[in-house]
Design a protein around this motif. Sequence first.
Motif, PDB file in Angstrom:
ATOM      1  N   LEU A 140      -0.260   6.314  -7.229  1.00  0.00           N
ATOM      2  CA  LEU A 140      -1.289   5.561  -7.959  1.00  0.00           C
ATOM      3  C   LEU A 140      -2.709   5.896  -7.499  1.00  0.00           C
ATOM      4  CD1 LEU A 140       0.271   1.981  -8.328  1.00  0.00           C
ATOM      5  CD2 LEU A 140       0.561   4.004  -9.756  1.00  0.00           C
TER       6      LEU A 140
ATOM      7  N   ALA B 150       2.246   1.861  -3.474  1.00  0.00           N
ATOM      8  CA  ALA B 150       1.227   2.398  -4.397  1.00  0.00           C
ATOM      9  C   ALA B 150       1.023   3.893  -4.156  1.00  0.00           C
ATOM     10  CB  ALA B 150      -0.083   1.642  -4.221  1.00  0.00           C
TER      11      ALA B 150
ATOM     12  N   LEU C 110      -0.766  -5.328 -12.441  1.00  0.00           N
ATOM     13  CA  LEU C 110      -1.823  -4.796 -13.310  1.00  0.00           C
ATOM     14  C   LEU C 110      -2.072  -5.689 -14.524  1.00  0.00           C
ATOM     15  CD1 LEU C 110      -1.034  -0.957 -13.215  1.00  0.00           C
ATOM     16  CD2 LEU C 110      -2.847  -2.203 -12.021  1.00  0.00           C
TER      17      LEU C 110
ATOM     18  N   ALA D 132      -8.147  -0.882  -3.385  1.00  0.00           N
ATOM     19  CA  ALA D 132      -8.166  -2.192  -4.063  1.00  0.00           C
ATOM     20  C   ALA D 132      -7.103  -3.107  -3.464  1.00  0.00           C
ATOM     21  CB  ALA D 132      -7.928  -2.009  -5.564  1.00  0.00           C
ATOM     22  N   LEU D 133      -5.941  -2.543  -3.159  1.00  0.00           N
ATOM     23  CA  LEU D 133      -4.869  -3.364  -2.567  1.00  0.00           C
ATOM     24  C   LEU D 133      -5.278  -3.889  -1.188  1.00  0.00           C
ATOM     25  CD1 LEU D 133      -1.584  -1.445  -3.455  1.00  0.00           C
ATOM     26  CD2 LEU D 133      -2.119  -3.825  -4.040  1.00  0.00           C
TER      27      LEU D 133
ATOM     28  N   ILE E 236       4.550  -3.296 -10.124  1.00  0.00           N
ATOM     29  CA  ILE E 236       3.228  -2.711 -10.395  1.00  0.00           C
ATOM     30  C   ILE E 236       2.695  -3.222 -11.734  1.00  0.00           C
ATOM     31  CG2 ILE E 236       2.043  -0.534 -10.923  1.00  0.00           C
ATOM     32  CD1 ILE E 236       4.003   0.753  -8.825  1.00  0.00           C
TER      33      ILE E 236
ATOM     34  N   SER F  91      -7.882   4.975  -5.039  1.00  0.00           N
ATOM     35  CA  SER F  91      -8.675   3.843  -5.542  1.00  0.00           C
ATOM     36  C   SER F  91      -7.799   2.592  -5.567  1.00  0.00           C
ATOM     37  CB  SER F  91      -9.219   4.136  -6.942  1.00  0.00           C
ATOM     38  OG  SER F  91     -10.007   5.298  -6.922  1.00  0.00           O
ATOM     39  N   ALA F  92      -6.581   2.756  -6.069  1.00  0.00           N
ATOM     40  CA  ALA F  92      -5.640   1.619  -6.095  1.00  0.00           C
ATOM     41  C   ALA F  92      -5.332   1.158  -4.674  1.00  0.00           C
ATOM     42  CB  ALA F  92      -4.357   2.037  -6.813  1.00  0.00           C
ATOM     43  N   HIS F  93      -5.185   2.110  -3.765  1.00  0.00           N
ATOM     44  CA  HIS F  93      -4.892   1.797  -2.363  1.00  0.00           C
ATOM     45  C   HIS F  93      -6.007   0.931  -1.764  1.00  0.00           C
ATOM     46  CE1 HIS F  93      -4.873   3.239   2.005  1.00  0.00           C
ATOM     47  NE2 HIS F  93      -3.764   2.549   1.879  1.00  0.00           N
TER      48      HIS F  93
ATOM     49  N   CYS G  81       0.838  -1.213   0.000  1.00  0.00           N
ATOM     50  CA  CYS G  81       0.000   0.000   0.000  1.00  0.00           C
ATOM     51  C   CYS G  81       0.866   1.253   0.000  1.00  0.00           C
ATOM     52  CB  CYS G  81      -0.920  -0.001   1.221  1.00  0.00           C
ATOM     53  SG  CYS G  81      -2.268  -1.173   1.047  1.00  0.00           S
TER      54      CYS G  81
ATOM     55  N   ARG H 193      -7.967  -6.687  -1.926  1.00  0.00           N
ATOM     56  CA  ARG H 193      -7.384  -7.901  -2.528  1.00  0.00           C
ATOM     57  C   ARG H 193      -6.341  -8.510  -1.580  1.00  0.00           C
ATOM     58  NH1 ARG H 193     -10.551 -10.395  -4.884  1.00  0.00           N
ATOM     59  NH2 ARG H 193      -8.915 -11.689  -5.771  1.00  0.00           N
TER      60      ARG H 193
END
Length: 336
Positions: free
Chosen positions: A207, A202, A325, A214-215, A321, A210-212, A199, A218
């Motif tokens: 990034l 990212a 992706l 998602a990490l 990364i 939103s990416a944070h 995190c 997931r």
Amino acid sequence: MTKHFKTFGVIGAGAWGTAIAQMLAREGQTVHLWALEPEVADAINTARENTLFLKGVPLKPEIRATNRLEDLGTADAIFAVAPAQHTRVTLRALRASLRPGTPVVLCSKGIELATGEFMTQVLKDELPEAVPAVMSGPSFAIDVARGLPTAVTLAMEDAALGTELIQAISTPTFRPYLGTDLLGAEIGGAVKNVLAIACGIALGKGLGRSAHAALIARGYAEMTRLALALGAEAETLTGLSGLGDLVLTCSSETSRNMSLGLALGKGEALGDILAARNAVTEGVATAPVLRRLARARGIEMPISEAVAAVIEGEISVDEAITALLMRPVKAEAVKS
Ligand SMILES: NC(=O)c1ccc[n+]([C@@H]2O[C@H](COP(=O)([O-])OP(=O)(O)OC[C@H]3O[C@@H](n4cnc5c(N)ncnc54)[C@H](O)[C@@H]3O)[C@@H](O)[C@H]2O)c1
Ligand SMILES: O=P(O)(O)OC[C@H](O)CO
């Protein structure tokens, strides 16, 4: 028979061990705090401050620091708070003096690199006659030391004994919740450190949030896959020691793991980041051993894999990364 907890031993006078000693110290109770460094024991006993690891917090008079682990041998319960890679040697040194049946509450968050063992297994190896417990959850040492409200999981197989211990140590602001799933509690604590590095990377790379998020989600999925495969209970992962600690550690720069990731994401070299800090960053040692464990069991943990590869210098942050992706899209609830 009711167990009376009056004397406590704390192994490790880092930030967390010192905060735990401060939380345990109250009128009528004695806390023996083992410090590796003579100057730390000295500063705690004379200036009543841990000037190396927890500066600025006046420590209570019930805390007696020592450099002799055997001074902890007569305690009614021990809190083991040395970093995960040093836990074995400190427990081993207590073998001759610890009374059989003494609860040993494991508070470090990591997996032993050399053996792949979690802390409960290390304890079983070194002090087989101790009663194991795990205390883990969202808790920054500085918050606990300052008396800010904190809730953690305290897992012990014997629920009656666990309840007595919790009654002896809880305060209005330090609230341990009883569990019986030790493995689940320790998996959450170890894995969240690795995910917090991801995190941080990212966010350091820009990034976005939103990416944070998602990490985190997931990452929680892969933490749960591992836990279930190793025999832990799903409910533990939804609790303080799983999701609770994952959210805290992945969201705050106070976290050493998260801040290490941030620095990596901004382009700093791992060696430089580690050399500049006087604090353990458990995810660095845990990531490679976690990857080993997951691969050996055939458990898919792509985020932890990517962190391990960056830590081991196998790929760059950008390559990690890209690899994440480029993974094929798939159903969200796939289990492996
Ligand atoms: N700091 C926190 O907020 C916090 C909260 C919860 C859990 N933890 C966990 O507690 C554990 C200890 O972390 P910390 O923050 O107290 O440490 P720290 O970073 O504040 O201090 C490092 C500690 O490592 C010890 N150490 C270094 N080399 C050693 C050796 N060879 N043998 C024995 N001990 C050695 C030092 O004496 C010191 O106690 C870690 O597993 C960490 O994940 C920390
Ligand atoms: O600073 P970190 O990343 O070791 O995290 C500290 C605690 O484990 C948070 O619960």
